[in-house]
Scaffold this motif. Structure first.
Motif, mmCIF file in Angstrom:
data_model
loop_
_atom_site.group_PDB
_atom_site.id
_atom_site.type_symbol
_atom_site.label_atom_id
_atom_site.label_comp_id
_atom_site.label_asym_id
_atom_site.label_seq_id
_atom_site.Cartn_x
_atom_site.Cartn_y
_atom_site.Cartn_z
ATOM 1 N N GLY A 153 -7.411 35.499 -57.530
ATOM 2 C CA GLY A 153 -8.069 35.922 -58.773
ATOM 3 C C GLY A 153 -9.351 35.205 -59.137
ATOM 4 N N ALA A 154 -10.058 34.639 -58.147
ATOM 5 C CA ALA A 154 -11.295 33.919 -58.471
ATOM 6 C C ALA A 154 -12.345 34.849 -59.087
ATOM 7 C CB ALA A 154 -11.850 33.257 -57.208
ATOM 8 N N MET A 155 -12.536 36.017 -58.478
ATOM 9 C CA MET A 155 -13.514 36.974 -59.024
ATOM 10 C C MET A 155 -12.949 37.636 -60.283
ATOM 11 S SD MET A 155 -15.933 36.989 -56.568
ATOM 12 C CE MET A 155 -16.867 38.446 -56.866
ATOM 13 N N THR A 156 -11.649 37.836 -60.270
ATOM 14 C CA THR A 156 -10.977 38.495 -61.405
ATOM 15 C C THR A 156 -11.222 37.723 -62.696
ATOM 16 O OG1 THR A 156 -9.216 38.802 -59.770
ATOM 17 C CG2 THR A 156 -8.754 39.545 -62.013
ATOM 18 N N ARG A 157 -11.047 36.400 -62.599
ATOM 19 C CA ARG A 157 -11.220 35.556 -63.791
ATOM 20 C C ARG A 157 -12.631 35.703 -64.335
ATOM 21 N NH1 ARG A 157 -8.602 34.889 -67.345
ATOM 22 N NH2 ARG A 157 -6.804 34.006 -66.289
ATOM 23 N N LEU A 158 -13.595 35.687 -63.429
ATOM 24 C CA LEU A 158 -14.998 35.803 -63.824
ATOM 25 C C LEU A 158 -15.257 37.161 -64.489
ATOM 26 C CD1 LEU A 158 -17.479 34.042 -63.499
ATOM 27 C CD2 LEU A 158 -17.825 35.011 -61.221
#
Ligand code: SAM
Length: 302
Positions: free
Chosen positions: A65-70
């Motif tokens: 979820g690295a991009m998801t969080r952003l």
């Protein structure tokens, strides 16, 4: 709950704690460079939010979820498609308090059509994904050929795939995949992303890619034979189009040489051309004229 997505040791510690591992067969390489992640999300929102609406993004392969969080932090709604059951479990914990996050479990190649028919998802105008290398080209082809278009897609793919997607007629990278992408989108290569920006580090470099929906293109722009025909014309790259065309229409119930000559004449093309030099309009003329000849049923999709 959150993870320091820029720290390989923090990501590893989280994986260990949750009893998870990285699986090569799912093309799992996490983007551990926060600056590149930010630039990718900014590329998605370049034109600014449309009329203040909260827009939904389809995210392919969220991983942890690295991009998801952003995306969520920047006000997007996210519908994320993840195949790895371990990551699915982790995502449910990591994003349990995020009401704008929806998870679609399973292979995106199988799940996207039904997600598309869910009323809220139908309108999703944006797609983002650090795509697993093994499905990147197939997923793009599937979405395009089935008419699921996005206003903008921002992807990370292998550099070589990005160059093929953006290639113009006459270049050595130009292929049926280039025609497929340019038939619906204006393709813009973005930044080169070195292997060191990922964990684990892949052997090849990647590249960001932005695809903007071309004005006036819709699901009816291309006749049903268009994409099979383009593939047929590239099937033997060095052959003249008259030879690839003859093979493509063989078995259509009429003399292939005759159909081929008629088709080329109606389309204003010479048989000794090669597919690598034809533009989108040439392929479209051939497909429309072929459709008009009404001999399709027997070989469509070959
Ligand atoms: N988005 C994360 C990032 O940027 O760090 C992870 C990207 S990693 C290259 C690809 C992700 O796609 C992994 O989470 C993998 O499990 C997932 N994936 C692979 N094949 C998939 C498929 N067929 N359907 C859905 N997800 C898939």
């Amino acid at each position: 709950m959150t993870i320091n997505y820029n720290s390989v040791s923090a990501v590893k510690a989280f994986l260990d704690k949750e009893g998870l591992g990285m699986r090569k067969k799912f093309g799992q390489n996490f983007l551990v460079n926060g600056d590149i992640r930010l630039r990718l999300v900014e590329a998605l929102e370049e034109e600014g939010p449309s009329s203040g609406r909260r827009e939904e993004v389809w995210e392919i392969g969220p991983g942890l979820g690295a991009m998801t969080r952003l995306l969520l932090d920047r006000g997007f709604g996210v519908r994320a498609f993840e195949i790895d059951p371990g990551f699915v479990r982790a995502l449910k914990i990591l994003f349990r308090d995020d009401k704008d996050f929806t998870l679609v479990e399973g292979d995106v190649m199988k799940t996207w059509p039904s997600a598309s028919s869910a009323s809220s998802a139908r309108a999703a105008p944006l797609l983002l994904g650090n795509l697993p290398y093994n499905i990147a080209a197939a997923l793009l082809a599937d979405l395009i050929e089935k008419g699921r278009f996005f206003r903008r897609m921002v992807l990370t793919v292998q550099n070589e795939v990005a160059l093929r997607a953006a290639a113009r007629p006459g270049s050595s990278d130009y292929s049926s995949f280039s025609v497929l992408c340019s038939s619906v989108y204006t393709v813009r290569p973005l930044m080169l992303i070195r292997g060191a920006c990922f964990y684990p580090r892949p052997k090849v470099d990647s590249r960001g890619l932005a695809l903007d929906l071309r004005a006036g293109v819709d699901a009816n722009t291309y006749p049903p034979c268009f994409y099979p025909l383009v593939r047929g014309l590239f099937s033997s790259r060095r052959k003249m189009i008259k030879n690839n065309l003859r093979s493509f229409i063989a078995g259509a119930g009429r003399d292939a040489g005759e159909v081929c000559a008629e088709l080329l004449g109606a389309s204003g093309l010479k048989g000794d051309e090669r597919a690598e030099n034809l533009g989108l309009d040439d392929f479209l003329a051939l497909a429309k004229n072929l459709e008009n000849m009404r001999i399709l049923g027997s070989f469509e999709g070959s």
